[in-house]
Scaffold this motif. Structure first.
Motif, short mmCIF file in Angstrom:
data_model
loop_
_atom_site.label_atom_id
_atom_site.label_comp_id
_atom_site.label_asym_id
_atom_site.label_seq_id
_atom_site.Cartn_x
_atom_site.Cartn_y
_atom_site.Cartn_z
N ASN A 1 -20.57 83.33 -58.50
CA ASN A 1 -20.59 84.77 -58.73
C ASN A 1 -21.43 85.17 -59.92
OD1 ASN A 1 -18.85 85.36 -56.55
ND2 ASN A 1 -17.13 84.62 -57.77
N GLU A 2 -22.13 84.20 -60.50
CA GLU A 2 -22.96 84.48 -61.66
C GLU A 2 -23.98 83.37 -61.83
OE1 GLU A 2 -19.74 84.99 -64.30
OE2 GLU A 2 -19.28 82.88 -64.38
N MET A 3 -25.05 83.69 -62.55
CA MET A 3 -26.03 82.68 -62.93
C MET A 3 -26.18 82.74 -64.44
SD MET A 3 -29.81 84.14 -61.91
CE MET A 3 -30.73 83.00 -62.92
N PHE A 4 -26.83 81.74 -64.98
CA PHE A 4 -26.93 81.61 -66.43
C PHE A 4 -28.36 81.31 -66.84
CE2 PHE A 4 -22.79 80.40 -64.96
CZ PHE A 4 -21.93 81.07 -65.82
N VAL A 5 -28.78 81.89 -67.95
CA VAL A 5 -30.08 81.63 -68.56
C VAL A 5 -29.80 81.00 -69.92
CG1 VAL A 5 -32.25 82.61 -69.38
CG2 VAL A 5 -31.10 83.62 -67.39
N ILE A 6 -30.39 79.85 -70.16
CA ILE A 6 -30.15 79.14 -71.42
C ILE A 6 -30.99 79.76 -72.53
CG2 ILE A 6 -30.26 76.91 -72.59
CD1 ILE A 6 -30.07 75.63 -69.75
N GLN A 7 -30.32 80.21 -73.57
CA GLN A 7 -31.01 80.74 -74.75
C GLN A 7 -31.40 79.60 -75.69
OE1 GLN A 7 -28.00 83.77 -75.95
NE2 GLN A 7 -29.82 85.04 -76.10
N SER A 8 -30.48 78.67 -75.88
CA SER A 8 -30.75 77.52 -76.74
C SER A 8 -29.87 76.37 -76.29
CB SER A 8 -30.47 77.86 -78.21
OG SER A 8 -29.10 78.15 -78.39
N GLY A 9 -30.31 75.17 -76.63
CA GLY A 9 -29.54 73.97 -76.28
C GLY A 9 -30.04 73.33 -74.99
N GLU A 10 -29.25 72.40 -74.50
CA GLU A 10 -29.64 71.60 -73.35
C GLU A 10 -28.42 71.29 -72.50
OE1 GLU A 10 -31.32 67.31 -73.53
OE2 GLU A 10 -32.93 68.67 -74.12
N VAL A 11 -28.58 71.36 -71.18
CA VAL A 11 -27.51 71.03 -70.25
C VAL A 11 -28.02 70.00 -69.25
CG1 VAL A 11 -26.48 73.34 -70.45
CG2 VAL A 11 -28.04 72.85 -68.54
N GLU A 12 -27.07 69.30 -68.63
CA GLU A 12 -27.44 68.39 -67.55
C GLU A 12 -26.74 68.84 -66.27
OE1 GLU A 12 -26.26 64.57 -69.04
OE2 GLU A 12 -24.21 64.79 -68.32
N VAL A 13 -27.44 68.66 -65.17
CA VAL A 13 -26.92 69.03 -63.85
C VAL A 13 -26.57 67.73 -63.14
CG1 VAL A 13 -27.40 70.29 -61.73
CG2 VAL A 13 -28.49 70.99 -63.87
N TYR A 14 -25.38 67.67 -62.56
CA TYR A 14 -24.92 66.40 -62.00
C TYR A 14 -24.00 66.58 -60.81
CZ TYR A 14 -20.48 67.33 -64.33
OH TYR A 14 -19.29 67.90 -64.71
N HIS A 15 -23.78 65.46 -60.12
CA HIS A 15 -22.77 65.34 -59.07
C HIS A 15 -21.82 64.23 -59.47
CE1 HIS A 15 -24.37 67.75 -55.80
NE2 HIS A 15 -25.57 67.31 -56.08
N GLU A 16 -20.56 64.42 -59.20
CA GLU A 16 -19.58 63.35 -59.38
C GLU A 16 -19.56 62.51 -58.12
OE1 GLU A 16 -17.87 62.34 -61.91
OE2 GLU A 16 -18.10 64.03 -63.26
N GLY A 17 -19.61 61.20 -58.28
CA GLY A 17 -19.50 60.29 -57.15
C GLY A 17 -20.67 60.34 -56.21
N GLY A 18 -21.81 60.83 -56.66
CA GLY A 18 -22.98 60.93 -55.79
C GLY A 18 -23.64 59.61 -55.50
N GLY A 19 -24.33 59.53 -54.38
CA GLY A 19 -25.15 58.38 -54.05
C GLY A 19 -24.40 57.17 -53.59
N GLY A 20 -23.12 57.29 -53.27
CA GLY A 20 -22.39 56.15 -52.75
C GLY A 20 -21.95 55.14 -53.80
N GLY A 21 -22.49 55.23 -55.01
CA GLY A 21 -22.14 54.29 -56.05
C GLY A 21 -21.01 54.77 -56.94
N GLY A 22 -20.51 55.98 -56.69
CA GLY A 22 -19.47 56.53 -57.54
C GLY A 22 -20.02 56.93 -58.89
N GLY A 23 -19.20 57.49 -59.72
CA GLY A 23 -19.61 57.90 -61.05
C GLY A 23 -20.43 59.17 -61.02
N ARG A 24 -20.91 59.54 -62.18
CA ARG A 24 -21.69 60.77 -62.34
C ARG A 24 -23.17 60.46 -62.16
NH1 ARG A 24 -20.04 63.57 -67.45
NH2 ARG A 24 -18.43 64.30 -66.06
N ARG A 25 -23.82 61.27 -61.35
CA ARG A 25 -25.26 61.12 -61.14
C ARG A 25 -25.96 62.37 -61.65
NH1 ARG A 25 -28.43 57.60 -58.05
NH2 ARG A 25 -26.44 56.61 -57.73
N VAL A 26 -26.68 62.22 -62.77
CA VAL A 26 -27.43 63.34 -63.36
C VAL A 26 -28.78 63.41 -62.67
CG1 VAL A 26 -28.49 64.22 -65.48
CG2 VAL A 26 -26.27 63.05 -65.58
N PHE A 27 -29.15 64.61 -62.21
CA PHE A 27 -30.45 64.72 -61.56
C PHE A 27 -31.36 65.77 -62.18
CE2 PHE A 27 -27.43 67.17 -59.08
CZ PHE A 27 -28.05 68.38 -58.91
N ALA A 28 -30.91 66.44 -63.23
CA ALA A 28 -31.79 67.38 -63.91
C ALA A 28 -31.25 67.69 -65.30
CB ALA A 28 -31.92 68.67 -63.12
#
Length: 100
Positions: A3-30
């Motif tokens: 219901n909303e989007m975000f624009v980063i003013q400062s700092g850094e974020v990571e985009v991820y999936h939990e359990g992605g790729g069949g190997g489990g765990g967190r997979r950061v892709f951006a």
């Protein structure tokens, strides 16, 4: 739900999936930084969010609610094409990241 989007003013974020790729765990892709944005894909598609975002550093963001987002698209129709192109690129990256 998106219901909303975000624009980063400062700092850094990571985009991820939990359990992605069949190997489990967190997979950061951006990683996004100042002037990048996220959350637009759910606003454009009306579908639930496809990934999670976590701050890597102290982050300041601007939040754009759906009603404001829709108003901007009405006022600036060309903006939709730009956001849709970005969303398509991100979905392709996300698909690549989850298939590894």
């Amino acid at each position: 739900p998106g219901n909303e989007m975000f624009v980063i003013q400062s700092g850094e974020v990571e985009v991820y999936h939990e359990g992605g790729g069949g190997g489990g765990g967190r997979r950061v892709f951006a990683t996004y930084k100042a002037r990048d944005y996220f959350g637009e894909m759910a606003l454009l598609s009306g579908k639930p969010r496809t990934a999670s975002v976590r701050a890597r550093t102290k982050v300041s963001v601007l939040r754009l609610r759906r009603s404001d987002f829709d108003g901007l698209l009405e006022k600036y129709p060309g903006m939709a094409a730009i956001l849709e192109r970005t969303a398509a690129e991100r979905m392709a990256r996300e698909a690549d990241a989850t298939s590894i």
